[in-house]
Design a protein around this motif. Structure first.
Motif, short mmCIF file in Angstrom:
data_model
loop_
_atom_site.label_atom_id
_atom_site.label_comp_id
_atom_site.label_asym_id
_atom_site.label_seq_id
_atom_site.Cartn_x
_atom_site.Cartn_y
_atom_site.Cartn_z
N ASP A 129 -11.41 3.02 -4.12
CA ASP A 129 -10.99 2.28 -2.92
C ASP A 129 -11.43 3.05 -1.67
O ASP A 129 -10.83 4.08 -1.35
N PRO A 130 -12.44 2.57 -0.97
CA PRO A 130 -12.93 3.31 0.20
C PRO A 130 -11.95 3.34 1.36
O PRO A 130 -12.13 4.12 2.30
N THR A 131 -10.92 2.49 1.30
CA THR A 131 -9.97 2.40 2.41
C THR A 131 -8.78 3.33 2.26
O THR A 131 -7.97 3.47 3.17
N GLY A 132 -8.63 3.98 1.10
CA GLY A 132 -7.51 4.90 0.89
C GLY A 132 -6.16 4.24 0.94
O GLY A 132 -5.19 4.84 1.44
N SER A 133 -6.05 3.01 0.43
CA SER A 133 -4.78 2.28 0.54
C SER A 133 -4.32 1.74 -0.82
O SER A 133 -3.87 0.61 -0.93
N VAL A 134 -4.43 2.58 -1.86
CA VAL A 134 -4.07 2.14 -3.21
C VAL A 134 -2.55 2.15 -3.38
O VAL A 134 -1.87 3.13 -3.09
N ASP A 135 -2.05 1.04 -3.89
CA ASP A 135 -0.61 0.84 -4.06
C ASP A 135 -0.33 0.48 -5.52
O ASP A 135 -1.21 0.05 -6.26
N TYR A 136 0.91 0.63 -5.92
CA TYR A 136 1.37 0.31 -7.27
C TYR A 136 2.21 -0.96 -7.22
O TYR A 136 2.83 -1.29 -6.19
N GLU A 137 2.27 -1.69 -8.33
CA GLU A 137 3.15 -2.85 -8.46
C GLU A 137 3.56 -2.98 -9.92
O GLU A 137 2.80 -3.47 -10.75
N GLY A 138 4.76 -2.53 -10.25
CA GLY A 138 5.26 -2.68 -11.60
C GLY A 138 5.61 -4.14 -11.89
O GLY A 138 6.24 -4.79 -11.06
N GLU A 139 5.18 -4.65 -13.06
CA GLU A 139 5.41 -6.06 -13.36
C GLU A 139 5.66 -6.30 -14.84
O GLU A 139 5.07 -5.65 -15.71
N ILE A 165 4.08 -4.70 -20.17
CA ILE A 165 4.16 -4.21 -18.79
C ILE A 165 2.76 -4.07 -18.24
O ILE A 165 1.84 -3.64 -18.94
N VAL A 166 2.57 -4.44 -16.98
CA VAL A 166 1.33 -4.12 -16.28
C VAL A 166 1.66 -3.48 -14.93
O VAL A 166 2.73 -3.69 -14.37
N ASN A 167 0.73 -2.67 -14.47
CA ASN A 167 0.78 -2.12 -13.12
C ASN A 167 -0.33 -2.81 -12.34
O ASN A 167 -1.51 -2.56 -12.57
N ASP A 168 0.05 -3.71 -11.45
CA ASP A 168 -0.92 -4.46 -10.65
C ASP A 168 -1.38 -3.59 -9.49
O ASP A 168 -1.03 -3.81 -8.33
N VAL A 169 -2.17 -2.57 -9.81
CA VAL A 169 -2.66 -1.64 -8.79
C VAL A 169 -3.52 -2.40 -7.79
O VAL A 169 -4.33 -3.26 -8.17
N THR A 170 -3.34 -2.07 -6.51
CA THR A 170 -3.93 -2.88 -5.44
C THR A 170 -4.45 -2.01 -4.30
O THR A 170 -3.78 -1.06 -3.88
N SER A 171 -5.63 -2.34 -3.81
CA SER A 171 -6.08 -1.79 -2.53
C SER A 171 -5.56 -2.70 -1.43
O SER A 171 -6.00 -3.85 -1.30
N ARG A 172 -4.61 -2.22 -0.66
CA ARG A 172 -3.98 -3.08 0.35
C ARG A 172 -4.97 -3.50 1.44
O ARG A 172 -4.96 -4.66 1.89
N GLU A 173 -5.81 -2.58 1.89
CA GLU A 173 -6.73 -2.93 2.97
C GLU A 173 -7.77 -3.94 2.48
O GLU A 173 -8.13 -4.87 3.21
N LEU A 174 -8.26 -3.79 1.26
CA LEU A 174 -9.21 -4.77 0.73
C LEU A 174 -8.53 -6.11 0.49
O LEU A 174 -9.11 -7.17 0.72
N GLN A 175 -7.28 -6.07 0.05
CA GLN A 175 -6.52 -7.31 -0.13
C GLN A 175 -6.39 -8.06 1.20
O GLN A 175 -6.60 -9.28 1.26
N LYS A 176 -6.09 -7.33 2.25
CA LYS A 176 -5.94 -7.95 3.56
C LYS A 176 -7.28 -8.40 4.13
O LYS A 176 -7.42 -9.52 4.65
N LYS A 177 -8.30 -7.56 3.99
CA LYS A 177 -9.62 -7.84 4.57
C LYS A 177 -10.24 -9.11 4.00
O LYS A 177 -10.80 -9.93 4.74
N HIS A 178 -10.15 -9.27 2.67
CA HIS A 178 -10.85 -10.38 2.02
C HIS A 178 -9.98 -11.62 1.85
O HIS A 178 -10.46 -12.64 1.35
N ARG A 179 -8.70 -11.54 2.24
CA ARG A 179 -7.76 -12.67 2.20
C ARG A 179 -7.54 -13.17 0.78
O ARG A 179 -6.41 -13.13 0.28
#
Length: 291
Positions: A129-139, A165-179
């Motif tokens: 993740d080039p934006t440094g915004s990796v987040d976790y999401e337990g599901e 169980i899954v961990n929906d790991v997410t780049s928040r900045e890429l999630q926001k940038k690409h909608r």
């Protein structure tokens, strides 16, 4: 039954976890991979129940558990903003480009590519993740057994094979940038899964389950599955209205409040962190973070 996919001496196999032992299905007359085993339905389950007494058993410490479904045959179907507190948390974070309201009127559906799936213990590589915004999401994730289209809420749980169980790991900045969330959610290895696939008969009421996520031993998420905005039958009815669900399909039901962007400042994952997600009786999914 707690089904597992595992490796032993370099050989891939499926089996069942029984305490501190793994029952090896290799010698039994059932499919050798989890997707095939799921598709074989009750006949395969009955075969292993009848043959379990004669099947080899391995100490758990002698095998390596991998994702129960190492390579899904289709994208993982995911649900966003599906716990009440998290929906508000996400809407107030400034990262939600999907809708204006806090609580969605209808399920928010997106997907993760099959290549995101990784194993218990595999590293989460935040350098992707080039934006440094990796987040976790337990599901909690639902695995479909009997497929179909036009499944009603009343019949939906009868189509559930089991839960993992899954961990929906997410780049928040890429999630926001690409909608549209595919890129931010689908970086390689951004869906750790496991450690077991618990058959539905072991979980008569999934709303009674508790989702817990710890990061470096700090409790971040602790919520009952009963807090889902759209419960599992509603999700299955919604998805199957015009999409034929198939055996082995995976539905990630959403995450609870306590993700990294819910803090001020955000608590993104960094090298050296460890993320552990627990939902009993499925077990504990733990992954280190590297860069």
């Amino acid at each position: 039954m707690k089904l597992v996919t595992f490796t032993r001496n370099g050989t891939l196999a499926i089996g069942a976890l029984d305490g501190e032992e793994v029952i090896d299905f290799t010698a039994l007359d059932v499919p050798r991979d989890m997707l095939g085993f799921i598709a074989a339905g009750e006949a395969a389950l009955e075969a292993v129940k009848q043959g379990a007494g004669a099947a080899p058993r391995h100490p758990l410490a002698s095998v390596t558990l991998i994702a129960p479904i190492p390579r899904p045959h289709r994208n993982i179907m995911c649900v966003g903003k599906n716990y009440h507190a998290h929906a508000t948390e996400f809407a107030q974070s400034g990262f939600d480009a999907s809708a204006a309201e806090d609580i969605p009127a209808h399920p928010v559906i997106f997907s993760k590519l099959p290549s995101t799936v990784s194993n218990p213990g595999d590293p989460i590589d935040v350098s992707l993740d080039p934006t440094g915004s990796v987040d976790y999401e337990g599901e909690l994730a639902v695995v479909i057994g009997t497929g179909g289209r036009g499944i009603t809420k009343a019949d939906a749980l009868g189509h559930v094979y089991g839960y993992t169980i899954v961990n929906d790991v997410t780049s928040r900045e890429l999630q926001k940038k690409h909608r549209q969330w595919l890129i931010g959610k689908s970086l390689d290895g951004f869906c750790p899964m496991g450690p077991t696939l618990v058959t539905a008969d072991e979980v008569p009421d999934p709303t009674a389950l508790q989702l817990i996520t710890d990061v470096n031993g700090e409790r971040r998420q602790d919520a009952p599955v009963s807090d889902l905005i759209f419960d599992i039958p509603t999700l299955i009815e919604t998805l199957s209205a015009g999409i034929t669900l198939e055996a082995g399909d995976i539905i990630a039901t959403g995450t609870a409040a306590g993700v990294g962007i819910g803090f001020t400042p955000p608590k993104y994952l960094k090298a050296g962190d460890r993320v552990a997600i627990t939902i009993e009786p499925i077990g504990r999914l733990e992954n280190p973070v590297v860069a």
